[in-house]
Scaffold this motif. Structure first.
Motif, PDB file in Angstrom:
ATOM      1  N   GLN A   1       0.854  -1.184   0.000  1.00 38.94           N
ATOM      2  CA  GLN A   1       0.000   0.000   0.000  1.00 38.94           C
ATOM      3  C   GLN A   1       0.896   1.243   0.000  1.00 38.94           C
ATOM      4  N   VAL A   2       0.580   2.197  -0.877  1.00 39.61           N
ATOM      5  CA  VAL A   2       1.388   3.403  -0.985  1.00 39.61           C
ATOM      6  C   VAL A   2       1.389   4.175   0.328  1.00 39.61           C
ATOM      7  N   ASN A   3       0.229   4.340   0.922  1.00 37.75           N
ATOM      8  CA  ASN A   3       0.082   5.069   2.185  1.00 37.75           C
ATOM      9  C   ASN A   3      -1.225   4.596   2.796  1.00 37.75           C
ATOM     10  N   ASN A   4      -1.240   4.261   4.071  1.00 36.60           N
ATOM     11  CA  ASN A   4      -2.444   3.657   4.653  1.00 36.60           C
ATOM     12  C   ASN A   4      -3.401   4.659   5.293  1.00 36.60           C
ATOM     13  N   THR A   5      -3.221   5.946   5.023  1.00 34.37           N
ATOM     14  CA  THR A   5      -4.137   6.933   5.588  1.00 34.37           C
ATOM     15  C   THR A   5      -5.325   7.164   4.668  1.00 34.37           C
ATOM     16  N   GLU A   6      -6.369   7.722   5.217  1.00 32.17           N
ATOM     17  CA  GLU A   6      -7.572   8.047   4.447  1.00 32.17           C
ATOM     18  C   GLU A   6      -7.529   9.494   3.953  1.00 32.17           C
ATOM     19  N   ARG A   7      -6.333  10.085   3.867  1.00 37.02           N
ATOM     20  CA  ARG A   7      -6.221  11.463   3.420  1.00 37.02           C
ATOM     21  C   ARG A   7      -6.766  11.617   2.016  1.00 37.02           C
ATOM     22  N   ARG A   8      -7.552  12.660   1.814  1.00 36.41           N
ATOM     23  CA  ARG A   8      -8.131  12.960   0.513  1.00 36.41           C
ATOM     24  C   ARG A   8      -7.132  13.804  -0.272  1.00 36.41           C
ATOM     25  N   ILE A   9      -6.959  13.462  -1.532  1.00 35.65           N
ATOM     26  CA  ILE A   9      -5.965  14.144  -2.352  1.00 35.65           C
ATOM     27  C   ILE A   9      -6.596  14.843  -3.541  1.00 35.65           C
ATOM     28  N   MET A  10      -5.954  15.941  -3.947  1.00 36.78           N
ATOM     29  CA  MET A  10      -6.361  16.685  -5.137  1.00 36.78           C
ATOM     30  C   MET A  10      -5.637  16.150  -6.365  1.00 36.78           C
ATOM     31  N   SER A  11      -4.373  15.750  -6.161  1.00 30.97           N
ATOM     32  CA  SER A  11      -3.594  15.162  -7.251  1.00 30.97           C
ATOM     33  C   SER A  11      -2.452  14.359  -6.635  1.00 30.97           C
ATOM     34  N   ILE A  12      -1.946  13.440  -7.436  1.00 31.62           N
ATOM     35  CA  ILE A  12      -0.803  12.639  -6.986  1.00 31.62           C
ATOM     36  C   ILE A  12       0.028  12.270  -8.205  1.00 31.62           C
ATOM     37  N   LEU A  13       1.340  12.321  -8.027  1.00 31.49           N
ATOM     38  CA  LEU A  13       2.271  11.932  -9.072  1.00 31.49           C
ATOM     39  C   LEU A  13       3.037  10.710  -8.582  1.00 31.49           C
ATOM     40  N   PHE A  14       3.086   9.675  -9.402  1.00 34.26           N
ATOM     41  CA  PHE A  14       3.847   8.462  -9.111  1.00 34.26           C
ATOM     42  C   PHE A  14       4.993   8.381 -10.113  1.00 34.26           C
ATOM     43  N   LYS A  15       6.178   7.979  -9.635  1.00 34.18           N
ATOM     44  CA  LYS A  15       7.333   7.853 -10.529  1.00 34.18           C
ATOM     45  C   LYS A  15       8.136   6.618 -10.148  1.00 34.18           C
ATOM     46  N   GLY A  16       8.442   5.813 -11.146  1.00 31.77           N
ATOM     47  CA  GLY A  16       9.351   4.690 -10.927  1.00 31.77           C
ATOM     48  C   GLY A  16      10.752   5.242 -10.699  1.00 31.77           C
TER      49      GLY A  16
ATOM     50  N   THR B   1      10.889  -6.705  -9.571  1.00 31.11           N
ATOM     51  CA  THR B   1      12.205  -6.941  -8.987  1.00 31.11           C
ATOM     52  C   THR B   1      12.198  -6.548  -7.515  1.00 31.11           C
ATOM     53  N   ASN B   2      12.768  -7.378  -6.660  1.00 31.86           N
ATOM     54  CA  ASN B   2      12.875  -7.058  -5.233  1.00 31.86           C
ATOM     55  C   ASN B   2      13.542  -5.700  -5.024  1.00 31.86           C
ATOM     56  N   GLY B   3      12.996  -4.915  -4.114  1.00 33.03           N
ATOM     57  CA  GLY B   3      13.615  -3.655  -3.704  1.00 33.03           C
ATOM     58  C   GLY B   3      13.347  -2.463  -4.590  1.00 33.03           C
ATOM     59  N   ASP B   4      12.572  -2.616  -5.662  1.00 32.34           N
ATOM     60  CA  ASP B   4      12.275  -1.458  -6.510  1.00 32.34           C
ATOM     61  C   ASP B   4      11.340  -0.495  -5.782  1.00 32.34           C
ATOM     62  N   VAL B   5      11.366   0.760  -6.201  1.00 29.94           N
ATOM     63  CA  VAL B   5      10.734   1.851  -5.458  1.00 29.94           C
ATOM     64  C   VAL B   5       9.832   2.683  -6.359  1.00 29.94           C
ATOM     65  N   VAL B   6       8.717   3.147  -5.787  1.00 27.19           N
ATOM     66  CA  VAL B   6       7.867   4.154  -6.417  1.00 27.19           C
ATOM     67  C   VAL B   6       7.933   5.396  -5.538  1.00 27.19           C
ATOM     68  N   ASP B   7       8.346   6.511  -6.128  1.00 29.49           N
ATOM     69  CA  ASP B   7       8.304   7.789  -5.430  1.00 29.49           C
ATOM     70  C   ASP B   7       6.961   8.428  -5.729  1.00 29.49           C
ATOM     71  N   TRP B   8       6.450   9.226  -4.781  1.00 32.74           N
ATOM     72  CA  TRP B   8       5.165   9.889  -4.996  1.00 32.74           C
ATOM     73  C   TRP B   8       5.131  11.220  -4.278  1.00 32.74           C
ATOM     74  N   ILE B   9       4.309  12.112  -4.823  1.00 26.44           N
ATOM     75  CA  ILE B   9       4.061  13.414  -4.206  1.00 26.44           C
ATOM     76  C   ILE B   9       2.599  13.744  -4.455  1.00 26.44           C
ATOM     77  N   ALA B  10       1.916  14.208  -3.418  1.00 22.00           N
ATOM     78  CA  ALA B  10       0.481  14.454  -3.518  1.00 22.00           C
ATOM     79  C   ALA B  10       0.102  15.802  -2.906  1.00 22.00           C
ATOM     80  N   GLU B  11      -0.898  16.431  -3.497  1.00 22.42           N
ATOM     81  CA  GLU B  11      -1.525  17.603  -2.902  1.00 22.42           C
ATOM     82  C   GLU B  11      -2.737  17.079  -2.139  1.00 22.42           C
ATOM     83  N   ILE B  12      -2.787  17.381  -0.857  1.00 23.20           N
ATOM     84  CA  ILE B  12      -3.903  16.889  -0.048  1.00 23.20           C
ATOM     85  C   ILE B  12      -4.848  18.039   0.292  1.00 23.20           C
ATOM     86  N   TRP B  13      -6.094  17.692   0.517  1.00 23.30           N
ATOM     87  CA  TRP B  13      -7.075  18.690   0.926  1.00 23.30           C
ATOM     88  C   TRP B  13      -6.728  19.140   2.341  1.00 23.30           C
ATOM     89  N   PRO B  14      -6.888  20.437   2.599  1.00 22.59           N
ATOM     90  CA  PRO B  14      -6.574  20.942   3.954  1.00 22.59           C
ATOM     91  C   PRO B  14      -7.519  20.388   5.011  1.00 22.59           C
TER      92      PRO B  14
END
Length: 98
Positions: A19-34, A85-98
């Motif tokens: 799971q990318v993040n286990n919170t219920e935070r609401r997001i406006m946008s999210i970017l995922f990058k290998g 592949t073991n150990g590969d990573v996804v970076d992410w950045i999100a705008e969350i609702w205040p």
């Protein structure tokens, strides 16, 4: 004004979704990058994503999901990743609702 949060999700064992993040935070946008240093592809999806099925991200490839209408938003806990592949990573950045 929205806040920005960022992180990375490591798939320690290929074929085991994380799971990318286990919170219920609401997001406006999210970017995922290998991550550039990944040796294989990573896969983005919901809780059924697998290392053979999902939205495929090659190393250094990115995708942005945007929820422009204020009546619609994403939820952080809805996103999962897996990797070929073991150990590969996804970076992410999100705008969350205040």
């Amino acid at each position: 004004m929205p806040a920005t949060i960022a992180g990375r999700t490591v798939v320690t064992t290929a074929g085991t979704r994380v799971q990318v993040n286990n919170t219920e935070r609401r997001i406006m946008s999210i970017l995922f990058k290998g991550r550039n240093g990944n040796t294989g592809n990573v896969y983005l999806g919901d809780s059924t994503v697998a290392s053979t099925a999902g939205f495929e991200l090659k190393p250094n490839q990115a995708v942005r999901l945007t929820f422009a209408d204020r009546r619609v938003s994403g939820v952080m806990s809805n996103y999962w990743v897996d990797a070929a592949t073991n150990g590969d990573v996804v970076d992410w950045i999100a705008e969350i609702w205040p």
